[in-house]
Design an enzyme around this catalytic site. Structure first.
Site, PDB file in Angstrom:
ATOM      1  N   LYS A  15       0.816  -1.223   0.000  1.00 22.06           N
ATOM      2  CA  LYS A  15       0.000   0.000   0.000  1.00 22.06           C
ATOM      3  C   LYS A  15       0.848   1.271   0.000  1.00 22.06           C
ATOM      4  O   LYS A  15       0.564   2.218  -0.726  1.00 22.06           O
ATOM      5  CB  LYS A  15      -0.932   0.025   1.232  1.00 22.06           C
ATOM      6  CG  LYS A  15      -1.969  -1.059   1.283  1.00 22.06           C
ATOM      7  CD  LYS A  15      -2.972  -0.832   2.399  1.00 22.06           C
ATOM      8  CE  LYS A  15      -2.346  -0.750   3.781  1.00 22.06           C
ATOM      9  NZ  LYS A  15      -1.680  -2.014   4.197  1.00 22.06           N
ATOM     10  N   ARG A  91      -9.683   1.024   9.582  1.00 20.54           N
ATOM     11  CA  ARG A  91      -9.207  -0.292   9.994  1.00 20.54           C
ATOM     12  C   ARG A  91     -10.333  -1.182  10.530  1.00 20.54           C
ATOM     13  O   ARG A  91     -10.132  -2.367  10.724  1.00 20.54           O
ATOM     14  CB  ARG A  91      -8.134  -0.138  11.081  1.00 20.54           C
ATOM     15  CG  ARG A  91      -6.830   0.439  10.578  1.00 20.54           C
ATOM     16  CD  ARG A  91      -5.825   0.555  11.695  1.00 20.54           C
ATOM     17  NE  ARG A  91      -4.606   1.216  11.271  1.00 20.54           N
ATOM     18  CZ  ARG A  91      -3.552   0.595  10.762  1.00 20.54           C
ATOM     19  NH1 ARG A  91      -3.572  -0.713  10.615  1.00 20.54           N
ATOM     20  NH2 ARG A  91      -2.474   1.270  10.415  1.00 20.54           N
ATOM     21  N   ARG A 125      11.934  -9.025   5.716  1.00 19.43           N
ATOM     22  CA  ARG A 125      12.423  -7.648   5.787  1.00 19.43           C
ATOM     23  C   ARG A 125      13.574  -7.520   6.779  1.00 19.43           C
ATOM     24  O   ARG A 125      13.551  -8.134   7.842  1.00 19.43           O
ATOM     25  CB  ARG A 125      11.293  -6.689   6.190  1.00 19.43           C
ATOM     26  CG  ARG A 125      10.223  -6.544   5.127  1.00 19.43           C
ATOM     27  CD  ARG A 125       9.377  -5.317   5.282  1.00 19.43           C
ATOM     28  NE  ARG A 125       8.657  -5.238   6.540  1.00 19.43           N
ATOM     29  CZ  ARG A 125       7.557  -4.500   6.704  1.00 19.43           C
ATOM     30  NH1 ARG A 125       7.065  -3.797   5.701  1.00 19.43           N
ATOM     31  NH2 ARG A 125       6.942  -4.456   7.874  1.00 19.43           N
ATOM     32  N   ARG A 154      13.395  -6.458  12.442  1.00 16.99           N
ATOM     33  CA  ARG A 154      12.594  -5.751  13.444  1.00 16.99           C
ATOM     34  C   ARG A 154      11.762  -6.764  14.226  1.00 16.99           C
ATOM     35  O   ARG A 154      11.333  -7.779  13.684  1.00 16.99           O
ATOM     36  CB  ARG A 154      11.641  -4.758  12.774  1.00 16.99           C
ATOM     37  CG  ARG A 154      12.281  -3.565  12.122  1.00 16.99           C
ATOM     38  CD  ARG A 154      11.179  -2.648  11.607  1.00 16.99           C
ATOM     39  NE  ARG A 154      11.630  -1.739  10.584  1.00 16.99           N
ATOM     40  CZ  ARG A 154      12.153  -0.540  10.829  1.00 16.99           C
ATOM     41  NH1 ARG A 154      12.294  -0.135  12.067  1.00 16.99           N
ATOM     42  NH2 ARG A 154      12.537   0.241   9.834  1.00 16.99           N
ATOM     43  N   ARG A 165      -0.416  -9.886  13.360  1.00 18.56           N
ATOM     44  CA  ARG A 165      -0.885  -8.720  12.608  1.00 18.56           C
ATOM     45  C   ARG A 165      -1.863  -9.117  11.511  1.00 18.56           C
ATOM     46  O   ARG A 165      -2.862  -8.431  11.266  1.00 18.56           O
ATOM     47  CB  ARG A 165       0.309  -7.966  12.006  1.00 18.56           C
ATOM     48  CG  ARG A 165       1.106  -7.178  13.032  1.00 18.56           C
ATOM     49  CD  ARG A 165       2.503  -6.855  12.548  1.00 18.56           C
ATOM     50  NE  ARG A 165       2.502  -5.976  11.391  1.00 18.56           N
ATOM     51  CZ  ARG A 165       3.556  -5.821  10.594  1.00 18.56           C
ATOM     52  NH1 ARG A 165       4.670  -6.499  10.805  1.00 18.56           N
ATOM     53  NH2 ARG A 165       3.497  -4.986   9.571  1.00 18.56           N
TER      54      ARG A 165
END
Length: 210
Positions: A15, A91, A125, A154, A165
């Protein structure tokens, strides 16, 4: 008249990348809830029946900013923008109802990416702690060996965190996307394509819908 565009999709669907391209191509504001909150940390919300007098109070305490505060900040950002691409809001169904009251959306883009691909993108990532640059173990590793060796993952990109998530997205936000399917400007985009191919589809969908 500048378009009002809503882009939705799960974490890792691209996004942010595509929103930046939309903002540039159609000369509209890129409005994200994160940026809107950071830009309005000192906004006076003392008239609301909430714990802190500013959004920054919640952020500094590490607390979730309540919906009513997020709603007010998003409304402020959208009112100030002459056309926008909205990314990261709504959301949940309550926020979606509030957005309907704030403004009329011209185009609703839904990026569709399967769960396995999302997990692969997010858990791969890596970040350079010295520069803050982001990389990916499969798609985008630095040439410099010293940089490669100091990359870290992370905490919120761990497998457990990513799965959580995505569960939250499925529970709260996926029903919102389904509710927009009747919107005359709704377009579903195959988000598993290469980023340039995704952009080609998005650009065509926006121009066709407008």
């Amino acid at each position: 008249m500048a378009p009002k565009i809503l882009i939705m999709g799960p974490p890792g669907s691209g996004k942010g990348t595509q929103s930046s391209k939309i903002a540039e191509a159609f000369d509209v504001e890129h409005v994200t809830t994160g940026d809107a909150l950071r830009n309005n940390k000192e906004m006076d919300i003392s008239d609301m029946d909430v714990e802190h007098d500013t959004p920054g109070g919640f952020m500094d305490a590490g607390d979730l900013v309540p919906d009513e505060v997020v709603n007010a900040i998003v409304e402020e950002a959208l009112t100030a923008a002459d056309g926008f691409v909205l990314d990261g809001y709504p959301r949940n169904p309550e926020q979606a109802d509030r957005l309907d009251e704030m403004t009329d959306i011209d185009v609703v883009l839904a990026l569709d990416v399967g769960r396995e691909e999302l997990v692969r993108r997010l858990t791969g990532r890596r970040v350079d702690p010295e520069t803050g640059e982001n990389y990916h173990v499969e798609f985008d590793m630095p040439d410099d060996e010293a940089v490669r060796e100091r990359l870290v993952q992370r905490e919120d990109d761990s497998r457990e965190s990513v799965e959580n998530r995505l569960d939250v997205f499925e529970e709260q936000t996926a029903p919102v996307i389904d509710s927009y399917r009747d919107h005359e400007g709704f377009v579903e985009i195959d988000g598993e394509q290469a980023p340039d191919e995704v952009w080609t589809d998005i650009d065509a969908a926006i121009r066709e819908t407008l």
